[in-house]
Design an enzyme around this catalytic site. Structure first.
Site, mmCIF file in Angstrom:
data_model
loop_
_atom_site.group_PDB
_atom_site.id
_atom_site.type_symbol
_atom_site.label_atom_id
_atom_site.label_comp_id
_atom_site.label_asym_id
_atom_site.label_seq_id
_atom_site.Cartn_x
_atom_site.Cartn_y
_atom_site.Cartn_z
ATOM 1 N N ARG A 47 27.961 -3.063 41.715
ATOM 2 C CA ARG A 47 27.143 -4.244 41.399
ATOM 3 C C ARG A 47 27.012 -5.206 42.566
ATOM 4 N NH1 ARG A 47 29.341 -6.208 35.812
ATOM 5 N NH2 ARG A 47 29.560 -8.128 36.972
ATOM 6 N N GLY A 97 28.145 1.972 33.461
ATOM 7 C CA GLY A 97 27.014 2.322 32.603
ATOM 8 C C GLY A 97 27.222 1.932 31.158
ATOM 9 N N ARG A 137 40.676 19.912 46.549
ATOM 10 C CA ARG A 137 41.075 19.179 45.349
ATOM 11 C C ARG A 137 39.868 19.000 44.428
ATOM 12 N NH1 ARG A 137 44.092 14.426 48.711
ATOM 13 N NH2 ARG A 137 46.198 15.285 48.648
ATOM 14 N N ILE A 147 22.354 -3.038 35.778
ATOM 15 C CA ILE A 147 22.551 -1.801 36.556
ATOM 16 C C ILE A 147 22.591 -0.598 35.620
ATOM 17 C CG2 ILE A 147 23.802 -2.949 38.428
ATOM 18 C CD1 ILE A 147 26.369 -1.531 37.296
ATOM 19 N N ASP A 148 22.898 -0.835 34.326
ATOM 20 C CA ASP A 148 23.089 0.287 33.395
ATOM 21 C C ASP A 148 21.771 0.980 33.025
ATOM 22 O OD1 ASP A 148 25.708 -0.595 33.384
ATOM 23 O OD2 ASP A 148 25.501 -1.699 31.510
ATOM 24 N N GLU A 194 31.877 5.706 32.532
ATOM 25 C CA GLU A 194 33.019 4.987 31.939
ATOM 26 C C GLU A 194 33.028 5.055 30.404
ATOM 27 O OE1 GLU A 194 32.657 0.854 33.062
ATOM 28 O OE2 GLU A 194 30.728 0.623 32.045
ATOM 29 N N GLU A 197 20.872 -7.579 27.850
ATOM 30 C CA GLU A 197 20.638 -7.636 26.406
ATOM 31 C C GLU A 197 21.143 -8.935 25.760
ATOM 32 O OE1 GLU A 197 22.568 -4.782 24.011
ATOM 33 O OE2 GLU A 197 20.984 -4.825 22.503
HETATM 34 O O1 F6P Z 1 26.540 -4.106 32.102
HETATM 35 C C1 F6P Z 1 26.854 -4.004 33.440
HETATM 36 C C2 F6P Z 1 28.306 -3.639 33.630
HETATM 37 O O2 F6P Z 1 28.560 -3.537 35.014
HETATM 38 C C3 F6P Z 1 28.759 -2.377 32.884
HETATM 39 O O3 F6P Z 1 28.342 -1.199 33.544
HETATM 40 C C4 F6P Z 1 30.243 -2.593 32.852
HETATM 41 O O4 F6P Z 1 30.840 -1.897 31.765
HETATM 42 C C5 F6P Z 1 30.356 -4.076 32.646
HETATM 43 O O5 F6P Z 1 29.149 -4.658 33.108
HETATM 44 C C6 F6P Z 1 31.508 -4.707 33.376
HETATM 45 O O6 F6P Z 1 31.537 -6.060 33.039
HETATM 46 P P1 F6P Z 1 32.465 -7.157 33.721
HETATM 47 O O7 F6P Z 1 31.779 -7.572 34.992
HETATM 48 O O8 F6P Z 1 32.525 -8.244 32.721
HETATM 49 O O9 F6P Z 1 33.784 -6.502 34.008
#
Ligand code: F6P
Length: 342
Positions: free
Chosen positions: A275, A171, A163, A127-128, A222, A104
């Site tokens: 990622r 995300g 457990r 990935i989100d 998250e 974005e």
């Molecule tokens: O937008 C992709 C993402 O991996 C999110 O899921 C995550 O909150 C964020 O980027 C993490 O960003 P960074 O790599 O800056 O820690």
């Protein structure tokens, strides 16, 4: 044409497949030349480029990350920023068009640059899977695959010790990765940002599962908020775009579950493992098709547009379409998953 390709924002499996497809088809079928712009908009501002040809993209569609590097640099900031300075840099380097691959933030900047006369087209990635202008983005399938494998592994160790295992996935503000991972792993509860819930609601499911001698698996996004939380859980400060860095809600939930139910609980934060590494087959295909279509868009000088997946077709849409609302998980999709909770 001489085309500059850049990757910007957080990386994502499949970026190299876009670059490879664009370079191969652009050289072979259109007679274009390519340069790689290093580290996203940083390289664009500073004119930091490298050659891109058949041999530099050979075998890269199966490699994670980005061979061009990435950054979260804003092209409008700093002495060398702004459309006029960038236009000058492009002229100096003999670059006729730019392909910007990003999420974005990247597309918002690309859209503004296009409005300011820079010949640029976009390729969406994340990935989100939160971009509204496309049904799916590459990287998402790989992230779900990795999270699913992690969930499967947590289930066997959870079963051994009886457990409650809590798996936190990425995300940001949307729950697509969590939703799909929850369904794929048969999680007993899935928690997403779009659907705040109370801890009592979570514990009821966990207890019911435990009572029938199963080890509960909870998948949490998250960005999930417990009822009553005003903001997402964040204890790591802000990122380069002043957005809160998320992560840690899984640990909070696991502790609360243990306190309330007495069931021993453990949290795993999957983080950037989602990622990294090789893209899935589906992501390689989608990324390759995006790369081919982006070259067509450049050849036809469709500045300000981006490629997008609609159903099974790759289409072209104005970049502005990606910049409105996020694509959130609709309520009916959550209700569907919820039928199998507990
Ligand atoms: O937008 C992709 C993402 O991996 C999110 O899921 C995550 O909150 C964020 O980027 C993490 O960003 P960074 O790599 O800056 O820690």
């Amino acid at each position: 044409m001489r085309i500059g390709i850049l990757t910007s924002g957080g990386d994502c499996p499949g970026l190299n497949a876009v670059i490879r497809a664009a370079v191969l088809t652009g050289m072979k079928h259109h007679g274009h030349e390519f340069v790689g712009i290093r580290d996203g908009y940083r390289g664009l501002k500073e004119g930091d480029v490298r050659a891109l040809n058949r041999s530099s993209v050979r075998g890269t569609s199966r490699i994670g990350g980005t061979i061009l590097g990435t950054s979260r640099t804003n092209p409008y900031e700093g002495e060398k920023g702004g459309a006029e300075r960038i236009a000058e840099t492009l002229r100096r380097l003999g670059i006729d068009a730019v392909m910007a691959i990003g999420g974005e933030g990247t597309l918002a900047a690309a859209n503004r640059l296009a409005g300011d006369g820079i010949p640029i087209v976009g390729v969406p990635k994340t990935i989100d899977n939160d971009l509204d202008a496309t049904d799916y983005t590459f990287g998402f399938d790989t992230a779900v695959q990795i999270a699913t494998e992690a969930g499967d592994r947590l289930r066997t160790t959870g079963d051994s010790h009886m457990r409650c295992m809590v798996l936190e996935v990425m995300g940001r503000h949307v729950g697509w990765i969590a939703l799909h991972t929850g369904i794929a792993t048969g999680a007993h509860v899935t928690l997403i940002p779009e659907q705040p819930r109370s801890i009592e609601w979570v514990c009821d499911y966990v207890q019911a599962v435990y009572d029938r001698r199963r080890a509960p698996l909870v998948v949490v996004s998250e960005g999930f908020k417990l009822e009553g939380m005003d903001e997402e859980y964040s204890r790591k400060g802000l990122d380069a775009f002043d957005r809160p860095r998320l992560g840690g809600i899984g640990e909070v939930i696991a502790e609360m579950i243990e306190q309330r139910t007495g069931i021993e609980s453990r949290a795993t934060v999957l983080g950037h493992i989602q990622r990294g590494g090789a893209p899935s087959g589906a992501d390689r295909v989608l990324a390759t098709r995006f790369g081919l279509a982006a070259v067509d868009a450049i050849t036809e000088r469709a500045w300000g547009t981006m490629v997008s997946l609609r159903g099974t077709d790759i289409v072209r849409v104005p970049m502005s379409e990606a910049l409105g609302d996020l694509k959130r998980v609709p309520e009916h999709r959550y209700r569907e998953a919820e039928l199998l909770f507990g």
